[in-house]
Scaffold this motif. Structure first.
Motif, mmCIF file in Angstrom:
data_model
loop_
_atom_site.group_PDB
_atom_site.id
_atom_site.type_symbol
_atom_site.label_atom_id
_atom_site.label_comp_id
_atom_site.label_asym_id
_atom_site.label_seq_id
_atom_site.Cartn_x
_atom_site.Cartn_y
_atom_site.Cartn_z
ATOM 1 N N SER C 151 62.210 17.384 25.888
ATOM 2 C CA SER C 151 63.425 18.192 25.764
ATOM 3 C C SER C 151 64.129 18.196 27.122
ATOM 4 O O SER C 151 63.484 18.122 28.170
ATOM 5 C CB SER C 151 63.077 19.622 25.359
ATOM 6 O OG SER C 151 62.349 20.241 26.408
ATOM 7 N N VAL C 152 65.435 18.280 27.088
ATOM 8 C CA VAL C 152 66.194 18.379 28.348
ATOM 9 C C VAL C 152 65.724 19.622 29.101
ATOM 10 O O VAL C 152 65.643 19.632 30.333
ATOM 11 C CB VAL C 152 67.718 18.447 28.075
ATOM 12 C CG1 VAL C 152 68.489 18.683 29.367
ATOM 13 C CG2 VAL C 152 68.188 17.166 27.409
ATOM 14 N N GLU C 153 65.372 20.632 28.322
ATOM 15 C CA GLU C 153 64.917 21.885 28.929
ATOM 16 C C GLU C 153 63.712 21.672 29.844
ATOM 17 O O GLU C 153 63.625 22.268 30.917
ATOM 18 C CB GLU C 153 64.532 22.841 27.802
ATOM 19 C CG GLU C 153 64.124 24.211 28.267
ATOM 20 C CD GLU C 153 63.681 25.064 27.096
ATOM 21 O OE1 GLU C 153 64.174 24.841 25.975
ATOM 22 O OE2 GLU C 153 62.832 25.946 27.318
ATOM 23 N N SER C 154 62.816 20.800 29.432
ATOM 24 C CA SER C 154 61.615 20.612 30.255
ATOM 25 C C SER C 154 61.788 19.501 31.284
ATOM 26 O O SER C 154 60.935 19.290 32.136
ATOM 27 C CB SER C 154 60.417 20.291 29.366
ATOM 28 O OG SER C 154 60.648 19.064 28.704
ATOM 29 N N PHE C 155 62.912 18.794 31.199
ATOM 30 C CA PHE C 155 63.109 17.635 32.060
ATOM 31 C C PHE C 155 63.388 18.035 33.504
ATOM 32 O O PHE C 155 62.940 17.396 34.454
ATOM 33 C CB PHE C 155 64.269 16.800 31.499
ATOM 34 C CG PHE C 155 64.471 15.476 32.172
ATOM 35 C CD1 PHE C 155 65.669 15.175 32.815
ATOM 36 C CD2 PHE C 155 63.474 14.508 32.162
ATOM 37 C CE1 PHE C 155 65.865 13.942 33.427
ATOM 38 C CE2 PHE C 155 63.660 13.275 32.773
ATOM 39 C CZ PHE C 155 64.861 12.987 33.401
ATOM 40 N N ASN C 156 64.176 19.126 33.680
ATOM 41 C CA ASN C 156 64.522 19.550 35.031
ATOM 42 C C ASN C 156 63.414 20.417 35.601
ATOM 43 O O ASN C 156 63.147 21.506 35.107
ATOM 44 C CB ASN C 156 65.827 20.353 35.011
ATOM 45 C CG ASN C 156 67.011 19.460 34.719
ATOM 46 O OD1 ASN C 156 67.538 18.815 35.601
ATOM 47 N ND2 ASN C 156 67.403 19.393 33.459
ATOM 48 N N LEU C 157 62.779 19.925 36.639
ATOM 49 C CA LEU C 157 61.637 20.648 37.204
ATOM 50 C C LEU C 157 62.059 21.545 38.369
ATOM 51 O O LEU C 157 61.626 22.689 38.490
ATOM 52 C CB LEU C 157 60.583 19.648 37.683
ATOM 53 C CG LEU C 157 60.063 18.694 36.600
ATOM 54 C CD1 LEU C 157 59.177 17.623 37.229
ATOM 55 C CD2 LEU C 157 59.284 19.466 35.534
ATOM 56 N N ALA C 158 62.894 20.982 39.238
ATOM 57 C CA ALA C 158 63.317 21.701 40.450
ATOM 58 C C ALA C 158 64.561 20.985 40.957
ATOM 59 O O ALA C 158 64.895 19.916 40.456
ATOM 60 C CB ALA C 158 62.205 21.640 41.485
ATOM 61 N N PRO C 159 65.255 21.555 41.922
ATOM 62 C CA PRO C 159 66.432 20.858 42.443
ATOM 63 C C PRO C 159 66.094 19.431 42.847
ATOM 64 O O PRO C 159 65.192 19.205 43.643
ATOM 65 C CB PRO C 159 66.837 21.700 43.650
ATOM 66 C CG PRO C 159 66.367 23.067 43.318
ATOM 67 C CD PRO C 159 65.111 22.886 42.547
ATOM 68 N N PHE C 160 66.799 18.453 42.283
ATOM 69 C CA PHE C 160 66.634 17.020 42.543
ATOM 70 C C PHE C 160 65.252 16.505 42.147
ATOM 71 O O PHE C 160 64.805 15.480 42.647
ATOM 72 C CB PHE C 160 66.931 16.684 44.008
ATOM 73 C CG PHE C 160 68.320 17.053 44.438
ATOM 74 C CD1 PHE C 160 68.544 18.218 45.154
ATOM 75 C CD2 PHE C 160 69.398 16.257 44.109
ATOM 76 C CE1 PHE C 160 69.841 18.596 45.526
ATOM 77 C CE2 PHE C 160 70.699 16.617 44.481
ATOM 78 C CZ PHE C 160 70.911 17.793 45.184
ATOM 79 N N GLU C 161 64.604 17.206 41.254
ATOM 80 C CA GLU C 161 63.305 16.736 40.750
ATOM 81 C C GLU C 161 63.306 16.804 39.237
ATOM 82 O O GLU C 161 63.539 17.869 38.669
ATOM 83 C CB GLU C 161 62.186 17.658 41.245
ATOM 84 C CG GLU C 161 61.538 17.219 42.534
ATOM 85 C CD GLU C 161 60.356 18.105 42.870
ATOM 86 O OE1 GLU C 161 60.527 18.927 43.797
ATOM 87 O OE2 GLU C 161 59.317 18.010 42.196
ATOM 88 N N VAL C 162 63.023 15.669 38.601
ATOM 89 C CA VAL C 162 62.972 15.644 37.144
ATOM 90 C C VAL C 162 61.654 15.047 36.685
ATOM 91 O O VAL C 162 60.923 14.423 37.479
ATOM 92 C CB VAL C 162 64.148 14.830 36.546
ATOM 93 C CG1 VAL C 162 65.470 15.489 36.899
ATOM 94 C CG2 VAL C 162 64.116 13.387 37.030
ATOM 95 N N ASP C 163 61.357 15.233 35.390
ATOM 96 C CA ASP C 163 60.093 14.759 34.836
ATOM 97 C C ASP C 163 60.213 13.269 34.499
ATOM 98 O O ASP C 163 60.332 12.882 33.348
ATOM 99 C CB ASP C 163 59.777 15.584 33.580
ATOM 100 C CG ASP C 163 58.507 15.106 32.903
ATOM 101 O OD1 ASP C 163 58.336 15.406 31.702
ATOM 102 O OD2 ASP C 163 57.697 14.421 33.561
ATOM 103 N N LEU C 164 60.210 12.459 35.519
ATOM 104 C CA LEU C 164 60.335 11.018 35.334
ATOM 105 C C LEU C 164 59.360 10.355 36.294
ATOM 106 O O LEU C 164 59.444 10.557 37.507
ATOM 107 C CB LEU C 164 61.773 10.586 35.650
ATOM 108 C CG LEU C 164 62.283 9.260 35.098
ATOM 109 C CD1 LEU C 164 62.363 9.298 33.589
ATOM 110 C CD2 LEU C 164 63.671 8.975 35.684
ATOM 111 N N ARG C 165 58.434 9.582 35.741
ATOM 112 C CA ARG C 165 57.475 8.926 36.629
ATOM 113 C C ARG C 165 58.086 7.660 37.223
ATOM 114 O O ARG C 165 59.043 7.119 36.669
ATOM 115 C CB ARG C 165 56.198 8.610 35.849
ATOM 116 C CG ARG C 165 55.344 9.881 35.739
ATOM 117 C CD ARG C 165 54.367 9.889 34.595
ATOM 118 N NE ARG C 165 54.430 11.174 33.919
ATOM 119 C CZ ARG C 165 54.233 11.349 32.625
ATOM 120 N NH1 ARG C 165 53.959 10.323 31.860
ATOM 121 N NH2 ARG C 165 54.313 12.550 32.101
#
Lengths: 759, 159, 308
Positions: C151-165
């Motif tokens: 979900s987009v909701e869970s994608f944004n972790l922190a400023p300039f950090e996303v759930d992408l390996r």
């Protein structure tokens, strides 16, 4: 209003075609064969002693041609204040200490920008950190760190202006109010950054420097001082300039270092700042803490005013001392104040130097004066327009001990604005109109640079085919002075612009002119150009007179390409024929006219003043504090308008900049580090932020100006911030004493007002 | 290691060798000598570097030159037809829509893209389309007027 | 002016498989280049210096907008903001997305910048992440190891950090069809008319099919410290008949629920960027704005839901 042939008629910018086709060359665009790239190493600390600088590794990097530090600069200290050597407190590269984040300590010239950048990283500087101070009130205290040797309490300069007896007058005033203000700093943010290209010719020992500047003359003098060279061995040329707004008046580190690097390498060297440097290390508007007291009678007549200013000077004097002086002068404008006192103090701090920025003390003065007078009007129960009318300056008014106001269209301006405000009529809730009056100089008389030359010189050479070469060192930064001066020359000679070719802003060719600052060029450079053209006209008329053989009492006129009897226009000759004769009759000697202008008998401020009034309509979102501009109307008296679209361009451009100062522009720093050194975070207004702007014409005739003309450049940057503050006051009742009126500031004020009303 | 870049700029075909990190604006200015597009900021904020790439306006400072490989570019130098200025250029001159001129090439290219796509824009549409361009000199309204006038001139020319 | 200092090896794959292979090989030494409107600026500031740059702009397979059989919107990651702005499909079916695209940066930025790129950089102001959160947006992420949907909701972790390996590529954005009686609003605040927002609020309200009771509510904020769902704020409105007081209360709760944008919580290159952003206004004022924007977005969403 007199009707002229060229002056007063809408004329296209003579540099326009070059600019719309991309052909116009700016220093930013220039390259020379064999050119090297220079970069400056800057201090990351606001205040520190330099213990050592090791450039050896940088020097060994392939592609690096030379690395210089403070010990390599011959001239020691320099600065714009040649009249007062103790104020020449700058060094091209710091030798013993650094005084702000960004103070330059070394310079590199290399075969590419990448290598120059890499070389900077290899320079090892050992600093001993010193305590730093960023607030001028703190810096003036006894226990504050001392920034310059021998300067007690970091007091850079003080200024005192006084006439009458303020204390006595305040005692008998019916109303007295005091207000305090904290005014912030703005950045010029021109689209073209500071840059310089220097080329030293070993064979002649002569230096040529191209740079984005408002005054090739000042750069020439500053370079001569810093490099210990003769002025005449330095040639400074101003190509097209991508905006300046007061930030490019003097000589700066990048120009001196580019020159030094070129001298040492024998190759041309170019230094171009990046945008972060442009914001963080170049000059900025002088922030001021201001306390002001005003006294008035119950009918609204002002009897006394006192203004005290503590200015944040930053690390060096720059031109900040003049901003201090002018805020003192302008705080008395545009009203007849019988008793006035100003005390200003500019204090060194470890911020980047504050200096001149369009308006030069005017925006600050108008903000405080015009918000205060609105509130005073409210206290007394008098209409804010009436109080201004009551006290407004009029023609021939003498500002005691300072200046004589000759032409003054202030009251016409007030009338026109009043009419407009009436048309706007009743406003819905949360909308308000703020009105402001202002006066501004047309060139300064103060001669900091201690030049022995006339303030403006010009030369006109008429060739045998009638074409004219006009030589002027006046600097066109976009404001259109090239076009205006060509128009003045054309009008005087009675010819059209197509016959005039300009040679500008090159100290090797053009006669000295102090350059574009203090809104001086239309009046001062214009006068010099007019005088030079007039000398040619006299020579041509002498020839025409002889040929006509008429009685000597008959006057001649030069107009429409002819020279003829004023009373019998059909008796005359073509200008082109007379030119040929004038050269022939004088043994073939070239037809050259020179002219110059320095104000005399005009006091110490300015030879002439412009006036104006502005009204701004805003809407306030009371939940967020955001202020939206709805409409701006200005009536500006600039005497005779030389080129109408250029004046309109100045009004609208200055308004955008002044509105920015009032709404969104603030150079923010913390512990000496500029936080918003980027066009993404320093908020200049854009297309969608600008409302409808209207300019209303007010005509006067200024005897001191060419064809009666005065400035239209800086005066217009002074009113809008104050007008916005007044508009917000009228819309939602908050008094805001700092700028810009960001949404955050306004909301804070609204909440405080609500709280006060509740208690 | 340098790579080959092929571009058609203002109708001329070019082949240059570039390092991958080279920005498009620097190829145009430094290698092709087209100095019209300027660099005014380091944050993609000002629009002074705007050129048309495959018919769309782009910040040439925010694209690697290699990203434009094989593309067609129009810069300000390609707008006039020999000595004949484009109607937008004429309108800018007639309306005093430029002062220092540094932002002007980018503004004119953006205006062209706008009018190519929307030949009869409203004032609001002009301001919205041009909002990415900072002008520190004019206060914008005179540029808007020039663009609206240019729209009229272009429509006249089409008749 | 600032240029990229560090050179890099440049690849321009034409298929997703080629891109994934490169990602798999170079992992955290490489960066994906799409529109470049974020990445190149960070590289010019010397904040990021990858050794390999994979330019995926040429992968035409990732540039599309269409609907699937469930009427969910499917947007290829390389769809530019300009394409989204101009798409009649989007305007007709998800007008709110069209609205937000019209006000996102400049025309030049929208011509190059992609929706995938904007989501991956993870800016705190997040456009269009907060809106996609309330639309129940999903992201499809691909790698050589397979695909996953988040979900987009869970994608944004922190400023300039996303759930992408490091070996993953964002390939698609999915926006589910709106239910009946649904209204969505997005309100952002900036000092200038069009600018990166100081904060923004997105609200989606779904009303009961018979009564004006709020069956479902989603509220998202930006800069909180990144795009964030304001669940506590939602509870104020869920199941109730929404009125002005409740909206104001929801705004208040949202403003208290939001996290603080502060450089202390960031690492590496992000620290400098967050510092600049966090200092634009006080935290207190930012929360004031959140309060007002949630209220206003809620008002508009409610109106739209009633009309739907």
């Amino acid at each position: 209003m007199k009707e002229y042939s060229v002056v007063g008629k809408a004329t296209r910018n003579i540099d326009g075609v070059a600019k719309v086709t991309g052909e116009a060359i700016y220093t930013f665009d220039m390259t020379l064969p064999g050119m090297l790239y220079g970069k400056l190493l800057r201090s990351p600390h606001p205040h520190a002693k330099i213990i050592s600088i090791d450039t050896s590794e940088a020097e060994r990097l392939p592609g690096v041609k030379v690395v210089i530090t403070g010990k390599d600069t011959p001239g020691g200290k320099y600065g714009p204040w040649r009249r007062f050597p103790e104020l020449m407190d700058e060094e091209a590269l710091a030798t013993t200490k650094v005084r702000f984040i960004g103070d330059a300590v070394a310079a590199v010239a290399a075969t590419s920008e990448d290598i120059a950048k890499r070389a900077l990283e290899l320079i090892k500087v050992k600093y001993e950190l010193l305590p730093a101070v960023f607030n001028p009130v703190e810096a003036a205290k006894d226990d504050a760190p001392q920034i310059h040797d021998g300067v007690e309490n970091n007091i850079n300069v003080t200024r005192h202006i006084e006439w009458g007896d303020v204390d006595e007058a305040i005692k008998i005033a019916d109303y007295v109010r005091e207000d305090r203000y904290e005014l912030s700093s703005q950045s010029h943010a021109p689209l073209e950054v500071h840059d310089a290209l220097a080329s030293f010719d070993k064979s002649t020992g002569r230096l040529t420097v191209w740079t984005s500047t408002q005054s090739p003359y000042y750069v020439q003098l500053g370079l001569a001082d810093a490099l210990k060279m003769r002025e005449g061995d330095i040639r400074v040329i101003k190509p097209h300039v991508g905006g300046a707004f007061g930030g490019k008046i003097s000589t700066y580190t990048e120009q001196i270092c580019a020159a030094l690097l070129s001298i040492k390498t024998g190759k041309p060297v170019k230094i171009v700042l990046n945008r972060e440097e442009e914001f963080a290390v170049t000059r900025r508007r002088t922030p001021m803490h201001i306390a002001t007291k005003i006294g008035a009678k119950k009918d609204g007549t002002i009897v006394a005013k006192e203004v005290k200013v503590i200015a944040d000077g930053g690390a060096y004097t720059a031109l900040g001392s003049t901003a201090l002086y002018l805020v003192g002068i302008y705080s008395s404008f545009p009203y007849k104040i019988p008793n006035y006192r100003f005390d200003g103090c500019r204090v060194y701090t470890n911020n980047n130097p504050s200096s001149a920025m369009r308006g030069f003390g005017g925006p600050q003065a108008v903000f405080i004066s015009e918000t205060q007078i609105d509130r005073l009007a409210h206290d007394i129960g008098i209409d804010p327009i009436e109080i201004r009318r009551k006290n407004g300056m009029t023609p021939h008014y003498v500002v005691p001990g300072q200046a004589t106001i000759e032409s003054c269209g202030l009251h016409d301006c007030i009338d026109k604005i009043e009419q407009k405000v009436k048309e706007w009529g009743e406003l819905p809730k949360y909308q308000g109109v703020g009105m402001v009056c202002y006066g501004f100089m047309s060139g300064g008389i103060f001669n900091w640079i201690n030049t022995p030359y006339a303030f403006s010189g010009a030369m006109v050479r008429v060739n045998v085919d009638g074409t004219v070469d006009l030589f002027t060192q006046a600097s066109d930064l976009g404001q259109g002075s090239n076009t205006a001066l060509a128009m003045i020359c054309a009008e005087e000679l009675g010819i059209s612009l197509k016959d005039i070719r300009l040679h500008v802003a090159d100290t090797g060719i053009t006669p000295v002119d102090l350059g574009a600052w203090g809104s001086r060029q239309t009046l001062m450079s214009g006068n010099a150009v007019k005088a030079a053209a007039a000398e040619i006209k006299r020579k041509l008329m002498d020839v025409a007179r002889i040929k006509l053989g008429e009685n000597i009492v008959y006057d001649l006129e030069a107009k429409g390409g002819r020279i003829y009897l004023a009373l019998r226009p059909e008796r005359g000759y073509s200008y082109y024929d007379i030119v040929k004769d004038a050269i022939k009759y004088n043994d073939g000697e070239p037809l050259i006219g020179t002219g110059h202008y320095t104000p005399h008998g005009k006091g110490m401020v300015s030879p002439a003043f412009t006036f104006g009034a502005q009204a701004v309509k805003v809407e306030v979102d009371i939940e967020t504090g955001r202020v939206k501009l709805l409409d701006i109307v200005t009536a500006h008296d600039c005497g005779q308008v030389i080129n109408p679209p250029a004046v309109r361009g100045q009004v609208e451009g200055a308004t955008a900049m002044a509105a920015g100062c009032g709404l969104t522009e603030e150079l923010r720093s913390e512990d000496g580090l500029v936080l918003n050194a980027s066009l993404a975070y320093y908020k200049v207004l854009r297309y969608r932020d600008m409302p409808h702007i209207e300019t209303l014409e007010v005509h006067t005739y200024e005897p001191e100006g060419p064809f009666g003309a005065k400035e239209a450049g800086e005066g217009l940057t002074t009113p809008t911030a104050g007008a916005i503050a007044n508009a917000v006051y009228h819309a939602v009742g908050v008094e805001i004493n700092s700028n810009p009126l960001t949404a955050e500031r306004v909301l804070k004020a609204l909440k405080a007002l609500k709280k006060n009303k509740a208690t | 290691m340098k790579k080959l870049l092929e571009l058609t700029v203002n109708g001329e075909h070019y082949e240059v060798l570039v390092e991958p990190k080279t920005l498009l604006v620097d190829v145009l200015r430094d290698q092709l000598g087209l100095k019209g597009a300027k660099r005014g900021c380091d944050s993609g904020s000002c629009g002074a570097c705007t050129v048309l790439l495959n018919g769309k306006t782009v910040h040439s400072c925010s694209i690697l030159a290699l990203q434009a490989n094989g593309g067609e570019i129009l810069t300000i130098e390609g707008l006039a037809d020999g000595p004949n200025l484009h109607p937008i250029q004429e309108a800018f001159l007639d309306h005093w829509a430029l002062q220092c001129g540094f932002c002007t090439p980018g503004q004119i290219i953006a205006a062209k893209a706008l009018l190519d796509e929307n030949p009869n824009p409203t004032e609001e549409e002009v301001k919205t389309a041009m909002n990415g361009h900072i002008c520190r000199c004019t206060g914008y309204n005179m540029i808007t007027e020039a663009i609206l006038d240019a729209a009229k001139r272009l429509q006249e020319a089409r008749r | 002016m600032k240029n990229i200092t560090q050179n890099f090896e440049y690849f321009a794959p034409k298929t997703v498989e080629d891109a994934l292979s490169l990602l798999s090989r170079y992992g955290d030494k490489c960066r994906i280049l799409a529109g470049g409107q974020d990445l190149l600026l960070l590289m010019r500031q010397d904040l990021i210096a990858p050794e390999y740059v994979i330019d995926i702009k040429g992968i035409s397979d990732l540039d599309y907008i269409n609907f699937d059989d469930k009427e969910d919107l499917r947007i290829g990651a390389l769809t530019t903001h300009r394409t989204l702005e101009k798409s009649t499909l989007v305007k007709n079916r998800f007008s709110i997305l069209s609205e937000i695209e019209q006000n996102l940066g400049s025309v030049e930025l929208r011509n190059c910048g992609t929706i995938g790129g904007s989501l991956c950089i993870g800016r705190p102001c997040g456009d269009p992440a907060p809106l996609l959160i309330v639309l129940n947006g999903r992201i499809k992420i691909a790698s050589l190891r397979g695909e996953r949907i988040v979900s987009v909701e869970s994608f944004n972790l922190a400023p300039f950090e996303v759930d992408l390996r490091p070996d993953e590529l964002l390939v698609e954005i999915q926006v589910p069809n709106s239910p009946p009686r649904n209204g969505v609003s997005y309100k952002k605040f900036s000092q200038l008319e069009e600018d990166c927002a100081l904060t923004a609020a997105a609200v989606s309200i779904t009303l009961n099919h018979e009564k004006n009771i709020c069956d479902d509510i989603k509220i998202a904020l930006s800069m909180a410290p990144t795009a964030m769902r304001a669940k506590k704020s939602e509870e104020v409105l869920k199941g109730k008949e929404i009125n002005a007081n409740l909206l104001a209360e929801a705004g208040q709760v949202a403003s208290e629920e939001a996290g603080t944008l502060t450089e202390q919580a960031s690492k590496g290159y992000r620290k400098k960027l967050v510092r600049i952003l966090s200092k634009e206004v006080s935290d207190q004022y930012r929360r004031e704005l959140m309060k007002v924007l949630v209220k206003r977005a809620g008002e508009e969403a409610l109106e739209r839901a009633k009309r739907a």
